[in-house]
Design a protein around this motif. Structure first.
Motif, PDB file in Angstrom:
ATOM      1  N   ASN A   1       0.824  -1.222   0.000  1.00 30.10           N
ATOM      2  CA  ASN A   1       0.000   0.000   0.000  1.00 30.10           C
ATOM      3  C   ASN A   1       0.851   1.262   0.000  1.00 30.10           C
ATOM      4  O   ASN A   1       2.031   1.256   0.365  1.00 30.10           O
ATOM      5  N   LYS A   2       0.190   2.363  -0.383  1.00 25.72           N
ATOM      6  CA  LYS A   2       0.745   3.706  -0.193  1.00 25.72           C
ATOM      7  C   LYS A   2      -0.229   4.479   0.687  1.00 25.72           C
ATOM      8  O   LYS A   2      -1.432   4.521   0.394  1.00 25.72           O
ATOM      9  N   LYS A   3       0.296   5.077   1.730  1.00 24.62           N
ATOM     10  CA  LYS A   3      -0.540   5.867   2.630  1.00 24.62           C
ATOM     11  C   LYS A   3       0.245   7.090   3.074  1.00 24.62           C
ATOM     12  O   LYS A   3       1.471   7.162   2.894  1.00 24.62           O
ATOM     13  N   SER A   4      -0.471   8.032   3.692  1.00 21.62           N
ATOM     14  CA  SER A   4       0.187   9.235   4.204  1.00 21.62           C
ATOM     15  C   SER A   4      -0.288   9.546   5.609  1.00 21.62           C
ATOM     16  O   SER A   4      -1.469   9.385   5.924  1.00 21.62           O
ATOM     17  N   LEU A   5       0.660   9.986   6.441  1.00 30.20           N
ATOM     18  CA  LEU A   5       0.333  10.507   7.759  1.00 30.20           C
ATOM     19  C   LEU A   5       0.384  12.026   7.684  1.00 30.20           C
ATOM     20  O   LEU A   5       1.238  12.586   6.994  1.00 30.20           O
ATOM     21  N   LYS A   6      -0.533  12.658   8.443  1.00 25.54           N
ATOM     22  CA  LYS A   6      -0.600  14.122   8.388  1.00 25.54           C
ATOM     23  C   LYS A   6      -0.423  14.721   9.766  1.00 25.54           C
ATOM     24  O   LYS A   6      -0.821  14.132  10.786  1.00 25.54           O
ATOM     25  N   CYS A   7       0.153  15.905   9.789  1.00 25.39           N
ATOM     26  CA  CYS A   7       0.424  16.620  11.023  1.00 25.39           C
ATOM     27  C   CYS A   7       0.169  18.107  10.782  1.00 25.39           C
ATOM     28  O   CYS A   7       0.572  18.640   9.737  1.00 25.39           O
TER      29      CYS A   7
ATOM     30  N   LEU B   1       4.141   7.005   2.996  1.00 26.21           N
ATOM     31  CA  LEU B   1       4.599   5.651   3.284  1.00 26.21           C
ATOM     32  C   LEU B   1       4.358   4.753   2.075  1.00 26.21           C
ATOM     33  O   LEU B   1       3.269   4.784   1.473  1.00 26.21           O
ATOM     34  N   HIS B   2       5.354   3.976   1.720  1.00 24.96           N
ATOM     35  CA  HIS B   2       5.212   3.093   0.550  1.00 24.96           C
ATOM     36  C   HIS B   2       6.061   1.851   0.740  1.00 24.96           C
ATOM     37  O   HIS B   2       7.235   1.944   1.092  1.00 24.96           O
ATOM     38  N   ALA B   3       5.461   0.693   0.493  1.00 23.77           N
ATOM     39  CA  ALA B   3       6.173  -0.592   0.568  1.00 23.77           C
ATOM     40  C   ALA B   3       6.829  -0.789   1.921  1.00 23.77           C
ATOM     41  O   ALA B   3       8.011  -1.138   2.008  1.00 23.77           O
ATOM     42  N   LEU B   4       6.066  -0.566   2.970  1.00 26.32           N
ATOM     43  CA  LEU B   4       6.612  -0.739   4.318  1.00 26.32           C
ATOM     44  C   LEU B   4       6.735  -2.208   4.687  1.00 26.32           C
ATOM     45  O   LEU B   4       6.136  -3.084   4.047  1.00 26.32           O
ATOM     46  N   GLN B   5       7.517  -2.452   5.715  1.00 26.92           N
ATOM     47  CA  GLN B   5       7.741  -3.786   6.244  1.00 26.92           C
ATOM     48  C   GLN B   5       7.046  -3.934   7.601  1.00 26.92           C
ATOM     49  O   GLN B   5       6.819  -2.931   8.289  1.00 26.92           O
ATOM     50  N   PRO B   6       6.734  -5.146   8.014  1.00 27.72           N
ATOM     51  CA  PRO B   6       6.097  -5.317   9.336  1.00 27.72           C
ATOM     52  C   PRO B   6       6.892  -4.687  10.472  1.00 27.72           C
ATOM     53  O   PRO B   6       6.286  -4.172  11.426  1.00 27.72           O
ATOM     54  N   GLU B   7       8.215  -4.655  10.365  1.00 30.07           N
ATOM     55  CA  GLU B   7       9.033  -4.060  11.442  1.00 30.07           C
ATOM     56  C   GLU B   7       8.896  -2.540  11.509  1.00 30.07           C
ATOM     57  O   GLU B   7       9.393  -1.908  12.440  1.00 30.07           O
ATOM     58  N   ASP B   8       8.223  -1.949  10.520  1.00 32.92           N
ATOM     59  CA  ASP B   8       7.946  -0.511  10.556  1.00 32.92           C
ATOM     60  C   ASP B   8       6.732  -0.183  11.415  1.00 32.92           C
ATOM     61  O   ASP B   8       6.419   0.999  11.629  1.00 32.92           O
ATOM     62  N   SER B   9       6.043  -1.192  11.894  1.00 34.97           N
ATOM     63  CA  SER B   9       4.905  -0.969  12.784  1.00 34.97           C
ATOM     64  C   SER B   9       5.405  -0.264  14.045  1.00 34.97           C
ATOM     65  O   SER B   9       6.353  -0.720  14.690  1.00 34.97           O
TER      66      SER B   9
END
Lengths: 109, 113
Positions: free
Chosen positions: B17-23, B78-86
């Protein structure tokens, strides 16, 4: 040597106790010191901000900096169950904050 | 307004997935930061923006891409993250990158599946 080292705890104290939280740091050039409180699943909240050596008091909280021994402390008087949280010491280094590992505090009624 | 607002509060995403966090902050702060926090660990700095320019990148993998559209907003793509990025991703702001207390948001709790 880590730039900031913090007593890991955890600490468990009865309500009304005096709590002492401590950190040491490695670089004598550091001048700005902070304590943050972090409740579970929340962001850190700035509690105390001190510059150079000395004491700073805010209500039940006192922050102390001893630059000669590179030691910083946070004292909590008359501790309350609502003080139960993780406490992070931090130091401002150039353009960023460096955090200690945090001390988990539990105040039981 | 003395807050840093982060959205979403929780995010579950797949590794493709591709997602974005906002601040967002409206305190007139000119420095903004992204931190990553794993369970029972202190926050670790990822990026620093000063006057809307990236000033520090702490060797973060390219699957994390920050963006500062204006002085009040900070995004983390965020793009192509890994489980350890949780982890809990925290945004913070301060008047400048010089000495001063940071104001942190409540964070986005990210789970990569």
């Amino acid at each position: 040597q880590k730039e900031v080292e913090q007593d890991p705890g955890p600490l468990s104290v009865p309500e009304g106790a005096i709590v002492s939280l401590n950190c040491t740091y490695s670089n004598s050039a550091f001048q700005y010191f902070m304590w943050y409180r972090q409740y579970s699943r929340k962001g850190p909240e700035l509690l105390m901000y001190t510059y150079s050596s000395g004491n700073k008091e805010d209500g039940r909280f006192t922050a102390q900096v001893d630059k000669s021994s590179k030691y910083i402390s946070l004292f909590i008087r008359d501790s309350q169950p609502s003080d139960s949280a993780t406490y992070l010491c931090s130091i401002h280094n150039t353009d960023k904050l460096i955090f200690g590992t945090g001390t988990r505090l539990q105040v039981f009624p | 307004d003395t807050e840093v607002t982060q959205t979403p509060k929780h995010l579950v995403m797949g590794m493709t997935n591709k997602k974005s966090l906002k601040c967002e902050q409206h305190m007139g702060h000119r420095a903004m930061y992204w931190y990553k926090q794993k369970a029972k660990k202190p926050p670790e700095l990822m990026f620093v923006y000063s006057y809307e320019k990236l000033s520090i990148n702490e060797s973060v993998p390219s699957r994390f891409s920050p963006e500062c559209p204006n002085s009040s907003l900070l995004n983390l793509h965020l793009h192509a993250l890994q489980p350890e990025d949780s982890a809990l991703y925290l945004c913070a702001s301060s008047f400048t990158t010089g000495a001063g207390g940071y104001t942190f948001g409540s964070g986005t709790r990210l789970t990569v599946v």
